[in-house]
Write an enzyme that holds these catalytic residues in place. Structure first.
Site, PDB file in Angstrom:
ATOM      1  N   CYS A  38       1.260  -1.146  -0.108  1.00  0.00           N
ATOM      2  CA  CYS A  38       0.127  -0.223   0.299  1.00  0.00           C
ATOM      3  C   CYS A  38       1.326   1.680  -0.095  1.00  0.00           C
ATOM      4  O   CYS A  38       1.838   1.572   1.055  1.00  0.00           O
ATOM      5  CB  CYS A  38      -1.477  -0.616   1.177  1.00  0.00           C
ATOM      6  SG  CYS A  38      -1.760   1.394   1.463  1.00  0.00           S
ATOM      7  N   CYS A  68      -5.102   0.682  -1.836  1.00  0.00           N
ATOM      8  CA  CYS A  68      -4.647  -0.633  -1.866  1.00  0.00           C
ATOM      9  C   CYS A  68      -5.249  -1.836  -2.687  1.00  0.00           C
ATOM     10  O   CYS A  68      -4.773  -2.761  -3.148  1.00  0.00           O
ATOM     11  CB  CYS A  68      -3.139  -1.276  -1.378  1.00  0.00           C
ATOM     12  SG  CYS A  68      -4.112  -1.501   0.663  1.00  0.00           S
ATOM     13  N   TRP A 420       3.579 -40.367 -19.405  1.00  0.00           N
ATOM     14  CA  TRP A 420       4.489 -39.389 -19.997  1.00  0.00           C
ATOM     15  C   TRP A 420       2.959 -38.530 -19.538  1.00  0.00           C
ATOM     16  O   TRP A 420       2.575 -37.336 -19.405  1.00  0.00           O
ATOM     17  CB  TRP A 420       4.690 -38.863 -21.400  1.00  0.00           C
ATOM     18  CG  TRP A 420       4.654 -38.053 -22.231  1.00  0.00           C
ATOM     19  CD1 TRP A 420       5.676 -37.136 -22.136  1.00  0.00           C
ATOM     20  CD2 TRP A 420       3.765 -37.006 -22.283  1.00  0.00           C
ATOM     21  NE1 TRP A 420       5.897 -36.267 -22.305  1.00  0.00           N
ATOM     22  CE2 TRP A 420       3.778 -35.290 -23.077  1.00  0.00           C
ATOM     23  CE3 TRP A 420       2.222 -37.413 -22.992  1.00  0.00           C
ATOM     24  CZ2 TRP A 420       3.520 -34.295 -23.156  1.00  0.00           C
ATOM     25  CZ3 TRP A 420       1.560 -36.455 -23.777  1.00  0.00           C
ATOM     26  CH2 TRP A 420       2.640 -35.630 -23.930  1.00  0.00           C
ATOM     27  N   TYR A 424       2.036 -34.929 -17.809  1.00  0.00           N
ATOM     28  CA  TYR A 424       1.877 -33.939 -18.545  1.00  0.00           C
ATOM     29  C   TYR A 424       0.369 -33.603 -18.134  1.00  0.00           C
ATOM     30  O   TYR A 424       0.364 -32.511 -16.960  1.00  0.00           O
ATOM     31  CB  TYR A 424       1.416 -34.168 -19.529  1.00  0.00           C
ATOM     32  CG  TYR A 424       1.109 -33.075 -20.243  1.00  0.00           C
ATOM     33  CD1 TYR A 424       2.549 -31.614 -20.519  1.00  0.00           C
ATOM     34  CD2 TYR A 424      -0.403 -32.305 -20.766  1.00  0.00           C
ATOM     35  CE1 TYR A 424       2.100 -30.714 -21.339  1.00  0.00           C
ATOM     36  CE2 TYR A 424      -0.024 -31.764 -21.404  1.00  0.00           C
ATOM     37  CZ  TYR A 424       0.666 -30.270 -21.667  1.00  0.00           C
ATOM     38  OH  TYR A 424       0.453 -29.535 -22.466  1.00  0.00           O
ATOM     39  N   ASP A 440       9.954 -37.709 -21.253  1.00  0.00           N
ATOM     40  CA  ASP A 440       8.808 -36.205 -22.405  1.00  0.00           C
ATOM     41  C   ASP A 440      10.630 -36.184 -23.106  1.00  0.00           C
ATOM     42  O   ASP A 440      11.859 -35.935 -22.485  1.00  0.00           O
ATOM     43  CB  ASP A 440       8.666 -35.293 -21.804  1.00  0.00           C
ATOM     44  CG  ASP A 440       8.409 -34.196 -22.761  1.00  0.00           C
ATOM     45  OD1 ASP A 440       7.280 -34.060 -23.243  1.00  0.00           O
ATOM     46  OD2 ASP A 440       9.767 -33.038 -23.034  1.00  0.00           O
TER      47      ASP A 440
END
Length: 477
Positions: A38, A68, A420, A424, A440
């Site tokens: 702030c 703020c 994989w 992911y 990967d």
């Protein structure tokens, strides 16, 4: 959460953005609480009290600063078990779980007792889950009143209140003014529009350009697009048996550590979960310096890299299956065909947005031949059907509120989903910061390793931030 008053005051004195959202400052001489960034005149230390959350400050009788604006402070994501539980609870609250099933329903979703949840909430935020949720609704309402021109009635319902009377009474009691007075003070600042824009804060540094490049390279035509530094996409969410569809647009807020999110009118009834998903997609709760410290130099000079999340975990999971052992461009083509064939049309102001990605229920009812006709090999078509049926039947939850270990186990049990794909999906749909797809090709190439097990061993040094390590490894290719 233990707060050292002297340390907090020094951070407050420095207006250090790294502490934004980590604590809030109640000023006893004014009765107002602020963010540590702030810019108002600095009060004396003896007039300051420090709180771990906005809800704790409000419970102590302080009202939010109009300068703020504590409702714009970024959240804080973590991986510690107790804090991960709190984070999951907060996400489920954002999805409306508390309103739908009460505290017992929330605890049932989390698999914990109400007593335990109250204990960890008290430790993290200094307040009960119900009081925290109430403050979040009020702060969202304050944001809507300040940043949009929505009617007060619409603000109340969009914020999660079921009664305008209850909203007016609680707002006046907590903030010592009626909502209409705050709206009058903000008059002229927000243009009238059917698609209001809101600001969601983040902690700098923030590599928005890199995140947009990642999303843009994988954008599904008709569903999403990245143009001129703006990410746009179609969205559909269900609530109380009703579907709500529309579009969002996300870009940098001018001159602020925040993103500006524009939400179409059709999504206003489900605004809290929409904003929660945007926060997840753009990783706004990230603490970049804590993660950079944990990556042992890998992030040096690129501390603003974020972990891309998902607006729809099921969509990301389908796209991950379509992307198995093919290039990003080929996966994007298959995803476009899939959305065009099975998605639903949607009218939007943007030529690039025409389609809503199909829901699990729609996909679960498809035949194997229907999916395969798009050029998807049979094994992946079977995986997509199995995934859709598991999500439809509640056997698999693909959201950051889900327990990652449980979801990973359920994913691995599905046909056609290997390590994989599971990792992911955990990275993006679950927002799991320690996911690591060690098989990967790009990860192995960046590490100079041909052996996936060796790549996994080398990644141990990056725990519990291995998913962020993946983003840095991909960045170097």
């Amino acid at each position: 959460m233990s707060l050292d008053a002297a340390s907090c005051y020094r951070a407050y004195q420095a207006r250090d953005a790294r502490f934004d959202g980590r604590f809030f400052v109640g000023v006893t001489s004014t009765g107002i609480y602020c963010r540590p960034v702030c810019t108002a005149r600095l009060p004396k230390p003896k007039h300051c009290r420090f709180f771990p959350s906005a809800a704790a400050a409000e419970a102590a009788g302080f009202r939010p600063c109009l300068l703020c604006r504590p409702e714009s402070a970024p959240g804080l994501s973590t991986v510690r078990s107790g804090q991960r539980l709190v984070e999951a609870a907060v996400r489920l609250m954002g999805e409306g779980c508390l309103e739908d099933g009460g505290i017992e329903g929330l605890c049932a979703r989390l698999g914990v007792t109400a007593r335990h949840l109250r204990r960890v909430f008290k430790s993290r935020f200094g307040i009960s889950p119900v009081a925290f949720a109430q403050t979040q609704r009020l702060l969202l309402a304050k944001k809507l009143l300040t940043e949009t021109s929505l009617p007060v009635t619409d603000v109340a319902f969009a914020s999660g209140f079921s009664s305008l009377r209850r909203f007016n009474a609680l707002f006046a009691s907590r903030y010592r003014m009626p909502p209409t007075r705050l709206r009058a003070s903000a008059a002229g600042e927000s243009p009238a529009t059917d698609a209001p824009g809101l600001e969601l804060g983040y902690r700098p540094p923030y590599d928005l350009a890199g995140l947009l490049a990642f999303l843009g390279a994988r954008a599904v035509d008709g569903v999403e697009a990245v143009e001129g530094g703006i990410y746009r996409r179609t969205v559909r969410l269900s609530r109380h048996g009703a579907d709500h569809a529309g579009w969002i647009a996300v870009g940098q807020a001018a001159g602020k550590n925040a993103l500006r999110v524009t939400v179409s009118a059709g999504l206003m009834p489900v605004l809290p979960p929409v904003l929660a998903r945007v926060s997840h997609l753009f990783d706004l709760d990230c603490d970049p310096w804590a993660i950079a410290d944990g990556l042992a130099g890998l992030a040096a000079g690129h501390e603003g890299v974020r972990l891309p999340g998902a607006m729809d975990g099921f969509e990301v999971a389908v796209r991950a299956i379509l992307g198995q052992q093919v290039t990003v461009a080929a996966a994007r083509t298959l995803a476009r065909r899939f959305a065009a064939a099975f998605g639903e049309p949607l009218d939007t102001p943007f030529r690039a947005l025409t389609t809503v990605f199909p829901a699990p229920e729609r996909v679960a009812a498809l035949s194997l031949d229907a999916i395969a006709s798009l050029g998807v090999i049979a094994g992946r078509a079977r995986a997509i059907l199995a995934l859709a049926r598991a999500v439809r039947d509640g056997e698999l939850v693909l959201s950051p509120a889900a327990a990652p270990e449980t979801s990973l186990e359920a994913l691995r049990a599905l046909p056609g989903i290997g390590e994989w794909t599971a990792q992911y999906i955990a990275m993006r749909a679950l927002g799991w910061p320690d996911a690591f797809p060690h098989t990967d090709h790009g990860v192995k190439k960046a590490l100079g390793e041909a052996d996936a097990k060796r790549a996994l061993q080398r990644a141990e040094v990056w725990r519990p931030w291995r998913a962020y390590a993946v983003m840095h490894l991909w960045r170097t290719l």
